[in-house]
Design a protein around this motif. Structure first.
Motif, PDB file in Angstrom:
ATOM      1  N   LEU A  97      23.520 -13.979   7.847  1.00  0.00           N
ATOM      2  CA  LEU A  97      24.768 -13.478   8.156  1.00  0.00           C
ATOM      3  C   LEU A  97      26.019 -13.361   8.069  1.00  0.00           C
ATOM      4  CD1 LEU A  97      24.336 -12.181  12.431  1.00  0.00           C
ATOM      5  CD2 LEU A  97      24.533 -10.901   9.594  1.00  0.00           C
ATOM      6  N   ARG A  98      26.903 -12.748   7.726  1.00  0.00           N
ATOM      7  CA  ARG A  98      27.844 -13.970   7.339  1.00  0.00           C
ATOM      8  C   ARG A  98      28.973 -14.422   8.354  1.00  0.00           C
ATOM      9  NH1 ARG A  98      31.401  -9.714   3.434  1.00  0.00           N
ATOM     10  NH2 ARG A  98      32.858 -11.605   3.045  1.00  0.00           N
ATOM     11  N   PRO A  99      29.866 -14.730   7.889  1.00  0.00           N
ATOM     12  CA  PRO A  99      30.669 -16.113   9.111  1.00  0.00           C
ATOM     13  C   PRO A  99      31.732 -14.978   9.679  1.00  0.00           C
ATOM     14  CG  PRO A  99      30.397 -17.913   7.516  1.00  0.00           C
ATOM     15  CD  PRO A  99      30.004 -16.302   6.558  1.00  0.00           C
ATOM     16  N   ALA A 100      31.754 -15.565  11.255  1.00  0.00           N
ATOM     17  CA  ALA A 100      32.875 -14.923  11.603  1.00  0.00           C
ATOM     18  C   ALA A 100      33.705 -14.951  11.101  1.00  0.00           C
ATOM     19  CB  ALA A 100      33.104 -15.134  13.079  1.00  0.00           C
ATOM     20  N   GLY A 101      35.327 -14.021  10.729  1.00  0.00           N
ATOM     21  CA  GLY A 101      36.149 -14.205  10.220  1.00  0.00           C
ATOM     22  C   GLY A 101      36.041 -13.370   8.692  1.00  0.00           C
TER      23      GLY A 101
END
Length: 193
Positions: A97-101
């Motif tokens: 998953l892509r990082p939060a933000g």
């Protein structure tokens, strides 16, 4: 039927030569049942199904036993495997998953097959534009997957026929909105064991 009868009926379906990754067999299930270790018996039965083609009623029975024992995730896993058996396709992938933000997701993906995102798997519309395909996500070995993390997942396509072209190593993209939320590398697309 009570839990023991359901587990016994399921154990009778498992071939004698089938073993889990930890070398547990149907005889271990019988031993667990003799000692009222119902959860252990259920776990061995679930794991043993990776080594043979379990009939549809096998997963239905295990799901009923899990529900009677109050094991919600186990019940959902049995329903998931029952659906894989019925659709004839197992898709495992390594999802990052892509990082939060970096994307809209700020919370973990629930692990028990609740999320039904779109996936870019290479299919195209008649006009040549990319077309997304829906598949539920089951995070293996974890109750959730946090933004920025990586885990093996199982995907349950809404339309399995559109996923049969995938081969190990293919990269697919998860979309919960217009921007990509993660990427996955296909580990195995196959019919159930």
């Amino acid at each position: 039927m009570d839990v023991v009868e359901i587990l016994e009926a399921a154990a009778l379906l498992v071939p004698e030569d089938v073993a889990t990754s930890n070398d547990f067999t149907a005889s271990d299930v019988w031993d667990d049942l003799a000692h009222d270790e119902w959860e252990a018996a259920l776990c061995v039965l679930q794991e043993s199904a990776d080594g043979w083609t379990a009939p549809a009623n096998f997963w239905e029975r295990l799901g009923r036993a899990a529900e009677m024992l109050g094991f919600e995730r186990s019940r959902e896993w049995c329903r998931w495997r029952d659906t894989e058996t019925r659709t004839g396709l197992v898709v495992r992938a390594d999802l990052v998953l892509r990082p939060a933000g970096e994307t809209f997701r700020r919370t973990p993906i629930p692990g028990a097959g609740v999320l039904r995102p779109m996936w870019g798997i290479g299919n195209r519309r008649r006009d040549g534009e990319p077309e997304g395909d829906i598949a539920r996500v089951w995070v293996e070995f974890a109750p959730e997957l946090r933004p920025g993390d990586r885990a093996p997942v199982r995907l349950l396509p809404l339309d399995p026929s559109r996923w049969r072209h995938l081969v190990p190593g293919d990269r697919i993209t998860l979309y919960e909105c217009a921007e990509a939320g993660g990427t996955a590398t296909v580990l195995e697309p196959r019919p159930p064991a």
